[in-house]
Design a protein around this motif. Structure first.
Motif, PDB file in Angstrom:
ATOM      1  N   MET A   1       0.899  -1.525   0.052  1.00 31.69           N
ATOM      2  CA  MET A   1       0.157  -0.251   0.002  1.00 31.69           C
ATOM      3  C   MET A   1       1.099   1.381  -0.475  1.00 31.69           C
ATOM      4  N   ALA A   2       0.730   2.110  -0.685  1.00 29.83           N
ATOM      5  CA  ALA A   2       0.761   3.263  -0.660  1.00 29.83           C
ATOM      6  C   ALA A   2       1.180   4.193  -0.063  1.00 29.83           C
ATOM      7  N   ILE A   3       2.404   4.879   0.368  1.00 33.94           N
ATOM      8  CA  ILE A   3       1.978   5.545   1.528  1.00 33.94           C
ATOM      9  C   ILE A   3       2.004   7.102   0.995  1.00 33.94           C
ATOM     10  N   GLY A   4       1.277   8.228   1.065  1.00 35.70           N
ATOM     11  CA  GLY A   4       0.210   9.174   0.276  1.00 35.70           C
ATOM     12  C   GLY A   4       1.334  10.664   1.159  1.00 35.70           C
ATOM     13  N   VAL A   5       1.522  11.283  -0.351  1.00 34.19           N
ATOM     14  CA  VAL A   5       2.435  12.835   0.494  1.00 34.19           C
ATOM     15  C   VAL A   5       2.174  13.973  -0.464  1.00 34.19           C
ATOM     16  N   ILE A   6       2.519  14.969   0.406  1.00 27.90           N
ATOM     17  CA  ILE A   6       2.196  16.458  -0.424  1.00 27.90           C
ATOM     18  C   ILE A   6       3.119  16.961  -0.761  1.00 27.90           C
ATOM     19  N   SER A   7       3.483  17.299  -1.396  1.00 27.26           N
ATOM     20  CA  SER A   7       5.348  18.040  -1.929  1.00 27.26           C
ATOM     21  C   SER A   7       5.708  19.609  -2.378  1.00 27.26           C
ATOM     22  N   PHE A   8       6.142  20.211  -1.715  1.00 26.24           N
ATOM     23  CA  PHE A   8       6.598  21.712  -1.542  1.00 26.24           C
ATOM     24  C   PHE A   8       7.513  21.689  -2.647  1.00 26.24           C
ATOM     25  N   ASP A   9       7.778  22.700  -2.876  1.00 26.17           N
ATOM     26  CA  ASP A   9       9.282  22.856  -3.249  1.00 26.17           C
ATOM     27  C   ASP A   9       9.525  24.266  -2.507  1.00 26.17           C
ATOM     28  N   ILE A  10      11.459  24.811  -2.537  1.00 30.20           N
ATOM     29  CA  ILE A  10      11.480  25.508  -1.516  1.00 30.20           C
ATOM     30  C   ILE A  10      11.477  26.441  -2.099  1.00 30.20           C
ATOM     31  N   ASP A  11      12.759  26.884  -2.656  1.00 30.09           N
ATOM     32  CA  ASP A  11      12.726  28.320  -3.233  1.00 30.09           C
ATOM     33  C   ASP A  11      11.902  29.262  -4.364  1.00 30.09           C
ATOM     34  N   GLY A  12      10.935  30.269  -3.725  1.00 30.69           N
ATOM     35  CA  GLY A  12      10.119  30.551  -4.392  1.00 30.69           C
ATOM     36  C   GLY A  12       8.961  29.936  -4.172  1.00 30.69           C
ATOM     37  N   VAL A  13       8.680  29.194  -3.478  1.00 28.02           N
ATOM     38  CA  VAL A  13       7.327  28.504  -3.061  1.00 28.02           C
ATOM     39  C   VAL A  13       7.209  29.144  -1.394  1.00 28.02           C
ATOM     40  N   LEU A  14       7.895  28.175  -0.655  1.00 25.00           N
ATOM     41  CA  LEU A  14       8.223  28.320   1.130  1.00 25.00           C
ATOM     42  C   LEU A  14       8.652  29.332   1.117  1.00 25.00           C
ATOM     43  N   VAL A  15      10.199  29.445   0.725  1.00 26.25           N
ATOM     44  CA  VAL A  15      10.753  30.572   0.944  1.00 26.25           C
ATOM     45  C   VAL A  15      11.043  31.770   0.038  1.00 26.25           C
ATOM     46  N   ASP A  16      11.336  32.731   0.391  1.00 24.50           N
ATOM     47  CA  ASP A  16      11.322  34.210  -0.862  1.00 24.50           C
ATOM     48  C   ASP A  16      12.907  34.452  -1.155  1.00 24.50           C
ATOM     49  N   ALA A  17      13.324  34.034  -2.478  1.00 18.35           N
ATOM     50  CA  ALA A  17      15.312  33.639  -2.281  1.00 18.35           C
ATOM     51  C   ALA A  17      15.369  34.974  -3.862  1.00 18.35           C
ATOM     52  N   SER A  18      14.396  36.005  -3.885  1.00 20.50           N
ATOM     53  CA  SER A  18      14.759  36.705  -4.581  1.00 20.50           C
ATOM     54  C   SER A  18      15.884  38.046  -4.243  1.00 20.50           C
ATOM     55  N   LYS A  19      16.056  38.558  -3.003  1.00 19.41           N
ATOM     56  CA  LYS A  19      17.082  38.916  -2.432  1.00 19.41           C
ATOM     57  C   LYS A  19      18.772  38.388  -2.587  1.00 19.41           C
ATOM     58  N   ARG A  20      18.126  37.220  -2.677  1.00 21.73           N
ATOM     59  CA  ARG A  20      19.738  36.478  -2.992  1.00 21.73           C
ATOM     60  C   ARG A  20      20.043  35.698  -4.218  1.00 21.73           C
ATOM     61  N   LEU A  21      18.296  35.961  -5.258  1.00 20.31           N
ATOM     62  CA  LEU A  21      18.998  35.799  -6.437  1.00 20.31           C
ATOM     63  C   LEU A  21      19.449  36.748  -7.427  1.00 20.31           C
ATOM     64  N   ASN A  22      18.731  37.505  -7.298  1.00 19.69           N
ATOM     65  CA  ASN A  22      18.974  38.877  -6.980  1.00 19.69           C
ATOM     66  C   ASN A  22      20.680  39.198  -7.236  1.00 19.69           C
ATOM     67  N   LEU A  23      21.171  39.328  -6.197  1.00 15.73           N
ATOM     68  CA  LEU A  23      22.358  39.202  -6.232  1.00 15.73           C
ATOM     69  C   LEU A  23      23.548  38.169  -6.435  1.00 15.73           C
ATOM     70  N   CYS A  24      22.862  37.400  -7.204  1.00 19.75           N
ATOM     71  CA  CYS A  24      24.108  35.841  -7.442  1.00 19.75           C
ATOM     72  C   CYS A  24      23.752  36.340  -9.322  1.00 19.75           C
ATOM     73  N   LEU A  25      22.842  37.294  -9.832  1.00 16.15           N
ATOM     74  CA  LEU A  25      22.571  37.444 -11.231  1.00 16.15           C
ATOM     75  C   LEU A  25      23.825  37.547 -11.652  1.00 16.15           C
ATOM     76  N   ASN A  26      24.092  37.228 -13.449  1.00 19.57           N
ATOM     77  CA  ASN A  26      25.141  37.615 -13.593  1.00 19.57           C
ATOM     78  C   ASN A  26      24.982  38.020 -15.238  1.00 19.57           C
ATOM     79  N   ASP A  27      24.864  39.280 -15.820  1.00 26.11           N
ATOM     80  CA  ASP A  27      24.433  39.607 -16.827  1.00 26.11           C
ATOM     81  C   ASP A  27      23.315  39.237 -17.576  1.00 26.11           C
ATOM     82  N   GLY A  28      22.076  39.002 -16.263  1.00 21.51           N
ATOM     83  CA  GLY A  28      21.019  38.025 -16.435  1.00 21.51           C
ATOM     84  C   GLY A  28      21.380  36.757 -16.737  1.00 21.51           C
ATOM     85  N   ASP A  29      22.579  36.273 -15.978  1.00 21.29           N
ATOM     86  CA  ASP A  29      22.145  34.991 -16.210  1.00 21.29           C
ATOM     87  C   ASP A  29      22.930  34.205 -14.051  1.00 21.29           C
ATOM     88  N   VAL A  30      22.488  33.182 -13.792  1.00 19.23           N
ATOM     89  CA  VAL A  30      21.967  33.043 -12.680  1.00 19.23           C
ATOM     90  C   VAL A  30      24.122  32.076 -12.191  1.00 19.23           C
TER      91      VAL A  30
END
Length: 146
Positions: A1-30
């Motif tokens: 019998m399978a165990i049912g779960v609900i899954s979540f991503d972290i960055d962008g879902v549980l965590v706002d990583a936009s400041k870290r992302l902006n800091l780590c952009l280099n000419d539009g590339d991460v």
């Protein structure tokens, strides 16, 4: 019998990583070495609405797990971050070291691997449209969430 779960991503879902992302952009590339530096997680903040959703699902009896594209080397700092934000989860699945596939490919394979272990992902919450499409194509309910 399978165990049912609900899954979540972290960055962008549980965590706002936009400041870290902006800091780590280099000419539009991460700069992934920069973005995946545990020392920069202090720039993040919780996405309260989504953290509360995960908590509510857990209170209703669902097993909540986290499936992230963050590499395994970030496990300790990721667990500390999630705990500090009040995220309740049964398991944390992280990208194996050296796996450089695009996120949607990694997550689709990771969720299929969970199925083979008898863990059925009932729904997955992610902020990446390609990931949601790949999961739906694999027959997994996926929800685009920001």
């Amino acid at each position: 019998m399978a165990i049912g779960v609900i899954s979540f991503d972290i960055d962008g879902v549980l965590v706002d990583a936009s400041k870290r992302l902006n800091l780590c952009l280099n000419d539009g590339d991460v700069d992934w070495d920069c973005f995946l530096d545990c020392g920069k997680l202090a720039l993040d903040s919780p996405k309260r609405r989504n953290v509360e959703l995960a908590l509510e699902l857990s209170k209703r009896g669902y097993n909540v797990v986290v499936i992230t594209g963050r590499p395994e080397r970030m496990r300790k700092c990721t667990e500390l971050q999630l705990r500090s934000y009040g995220v309740v989860y049964k398991a944390l699945y992280m990208r194996p070291e050296g796996d450089t596939r695009r996120d949607h490919l990694y997550k689709a394979d990771a969720i299929v691997a969970l199925r083979r272990k008898g863990i059925e992902v009932l729904a997955h919450f992610d902020d990446n449209e390609d990931t949601v499409k790949a999961l739906k194509a694999a027959g997994i309910d996926a929800i685009l969430i920001y």
